[in-house]
Motif scaffolding. Structure first.
Motif, short mmCIF file in Angstrom:
data_model
loop_
_atom_site.label_atom_id
_atom_site.label_comp_id
_atom_site.label_asym_id
_atom_site.label_seq_id
_atom_site.Cartn_x
_atom_site.Cartn_y
_atom_site.Cartn_z
N UNK A 1 0.82 -1.22 0.00
CA UNK A 1 0.00 0.00 0.00
C UNK A 1 0.84 1.26 0.00
N UNK B 1 1.35 5.41 0.84
CA UNK B 1 1.16 6.13 2.10
C UNK B 1 -0.12 6.94 2.14
N UNK B 2 -0.95 6.81 1.11
CA UNK B 2 -2.12 7.67 1.03
C UNK B 2 -3.42 7.02 1.52
N UNK B 3 -3.31 5.80 2.08
CA UNK B 3 -4.52 5.10 2.52
C UNK B 3 -5.28 5.95 3.55
N UNK B 4 -6.58 6.04 3.35
CA UNK B 4 -7.41 6.87 4.23
C UNK B 4 -7.60 6.22 5.60
N UNK B 5 -8.02 7.05 6.54
CA UNK B 5 -8.21 6.60 7.92
C UNK B 5 -9.16 5.40 7.98
N UNK B 6 -10.14 5.34 7.08
CA UNK B 6 -11.10 4.23 7.09
C UNK B 6 -10.61 3.04 6.25
N UNK B 7 -9.35 3.09 5.80
CA UNK B 7 -8.81 1.98 5.02
C UNK B 7 -9.19 2.03 3.55
N UNK C 1 -6.90 6.34 -1.55
CA UNK C 1 -6.64 7.78 -1.72
C UNK C 1 -7.31 8.31 -2.98
N UNK C 2 -7.27 7.50 -4.06
CA UNK C 2 -7.75 7.96 -5.36
C UNK C 2 -9.26 7.78 -5.50
N UNK D 1 -4.84 -2.97 1.44
CA UNK D 1 -5.37 -3.25 2.79
C UNK D 1 -6.11 -4.59 2.73
N UNK E 1 -3.23 2.88 7.37
CA UNK E 1 -3.55 1.45 7.35
C UNK E 1 -2.76 0.76 6.23
N UNK F 1 -3.34 13.28 1.55
CA UNK F 1 -3.52 11.83 1.56
C UNK F 1 -2.68 11.16 2.66
N UNK F 2 -3.32 10.28 3.43
CA UNK F 2 -2.60 9.50 4.42
C UNK F 2 -2.33 10.17 5.75
#
Lengths: 130, 313
Positions: A45, A47-53, A56-57, A66, B164, B234-235
């Motif tokens: 993954x 580094x842009x994964x959102x807080x809810x998993x 990013x895009x 994830x 995550x 992002x992130x």
């Protein structure tokens, strides 16, 4: 598209949303296709994964990696070395193989051909755990 | 070898890197003024590669400008805008000008920027790029073609301890270290427990001996930038409690500094952390204030001390 690649597409498209990269790594990535990642990342993954998993895009989509990471641990009936290979460093995509059958490329060994300057990982990499 | 490479090799000294401001027009003299606050404290500063998918003066041009101004650059290379051929050309081109530090990133998506309609590239991914940079250092392009005189590259990467899947992030960092990263600049993280878990996993695995871990900390002036990072970068997630702590304070700017200082102290207290990567959005003397508060000497003094020690031994 040849007969085999057409057959492969028919089988893999509905199940894994296969993009026919021709160098399938599903078994190493928790049976989750990394080419469905909007950045087509092959090595985990970003580094842009959102807080809810989520991605990013595409905020509506769960991050492919994830999902892959979770499945590589939890999918039943998967051989242990498929799980162990999850963190391997996968080589750059060979763009010439797009649209060809990864089944044929697996049998011929074509999918394992990497550029001459791509060095394999050191042996210790196999066992690495942080 | 670059100064950063030498500090890395000496093994135990504090390392401070900084995020150099982007360049949108102007002259070298203008740029020198912009670097002045943070540069004296840094071993090296990032020549960024179209940060957050916004076009700016290019990474290579920026690195050369910094080099001319006496600031050691770290050439940041992302995978979003260029394919493997152009990325290798940039690394080799910058090396021609003496730029030896390279930081390899996957990069934000085009949708994070102001030209979302652009084509995204991502021919390589971050870990692959690290390996390709290593191969240039070892004397060959990815194709296998020989590099006459290999540049003595000092290769780094980034990782996000706050995104995550949390438990997997340290393994991904280890993968990058195995691919050749000798320093890791971490993404800004407003969840101290996540940073702690990440660093302690790397430390327990022995990875921090092979690679300098540099958590990023950013100095802001108020709650606005915290809200912006939370919603738009992002992130990065900033807990509501952290935002309200600054927003509701009698003096938000002062509270934001206190938060910044606490984050730096916390990061430096973690076993396995070698230093910090600093970003300054305050531009009010806070870098000097922080370093004075934390007893961090200017780079030139740290270096003198190190040389003195080497001679003494």
């Amino acid at each position: 598209m040849g007969l085999v690649s057409a057959l492969e597409h028919v089988v893999k498209k509905p199940v894994w949303d296969c993009r026919m990269c021709g160098q399938c790594v599903l078994h190493d990535t928790g049976m989750t296709c990394p080419m469905t990642c909007p950045k087509t990342l092959r090595n985990g993954p970003c580094g842009g994964v959102r807080e809810d998993g989520h991605c990013e895009v595409k905020p509506e989509m769960r991050c492919v990696w994830v999902k892959a990471e979770e499945r590589s641990r939890t999918l039943p009936l998967m051989p242990q070395d498929w799980r162990d290979h999850f963190n391997n460093l996968r080589p750059p995509v060979d763009n010439r193989l797009k649209g060809t059958s990864s089944w044929q490329n697996l049998v011929s060994g074509r999918d394992k051909v990497t550029p001459a300057g791509w060095t394999p990982e050191p042996a210790e990499a196999e066992q690495a755990e942080a | 070898m670059s100064r950063l490479g030498e500090v890395l090799e000496r093994g135990d000294e504090l390392i401070i890197t900084g995020e150099a401001p982007v360049i949108d027009g102007g002259t070298l003299a203008d740029y020198e003024a912009k670097l002045a606050e943070l540069a004296p404290w840094c071993d090296a500063m990032n020549a960024t590669d179209n940060t957050a998918a916004h076009a700016h003066a290019s990474n290579v041009a920026m690195a050369i400008a910094m080099q001319r101004l006496g600031v050691e650059p770290i050439l940041q290379v992302v995978c979003r805008d260029k394919n493997r051929i152009a990325q290798q050309a940039d690394i080799m081109g910058a090396a021609l000008h003496g730029v030896e530090n390279v930081c390899c990133l996957t990069g934000d998506d085009v949708t994070a920027g102001d030209e979302s309609e652009a084509r995204r590239v991502f021919d390589l991914d971050g870990p692959q790029l690290i390996r390709v940079a290593s191969s240039l250092r070892e004397g060959r392009y990815l194709s296998g073609r020989s590099v006459g005189t290999p540049p003595p590259l000092v290769i780094g990467a980034v990782e996000n301890p706050g995104a995550q899947p949390f438990d997997y992030r340290a393994q991904r960092a280890a993968k990058k270290i195995m691919a050749g990263a000798r320093f890791l600049q971490l993404q800004i993280c407003y969840h101290p427990e996540r940073l702690e878990a990440f660093v302690s996993a790397l430390h327990a695995g022995g990875w921090t001996e092979r690679c300098a871990i540099l958590p990023s900390v950013v100095a802001v002036k108020g709650a606005g930038p915290l809200r912006f990072m939370d919603s738009s970068v992002p992130g990065i997630s900033v807990p509501a409690g952290v935002i309200s702590r600054v927003a509701d304070a009698a003096e938000p700017a002062e509270e934001a500094y206190a938060l910044f200082r606490e984050q730096c102290e916390h990061a430096l207290s973690l076993p396995g952390v070698r230093g910090l990567h600093l970003t300054d959005f305050r531009k009010d003397g806070s870098m000097a204030r922080l370093c004075t508060d934390l007893g961090i000497k200017p780079r030139s003094e740290r270096e003198q001390h190190a040389h003195h020690r080497v001679v003494a031994v």
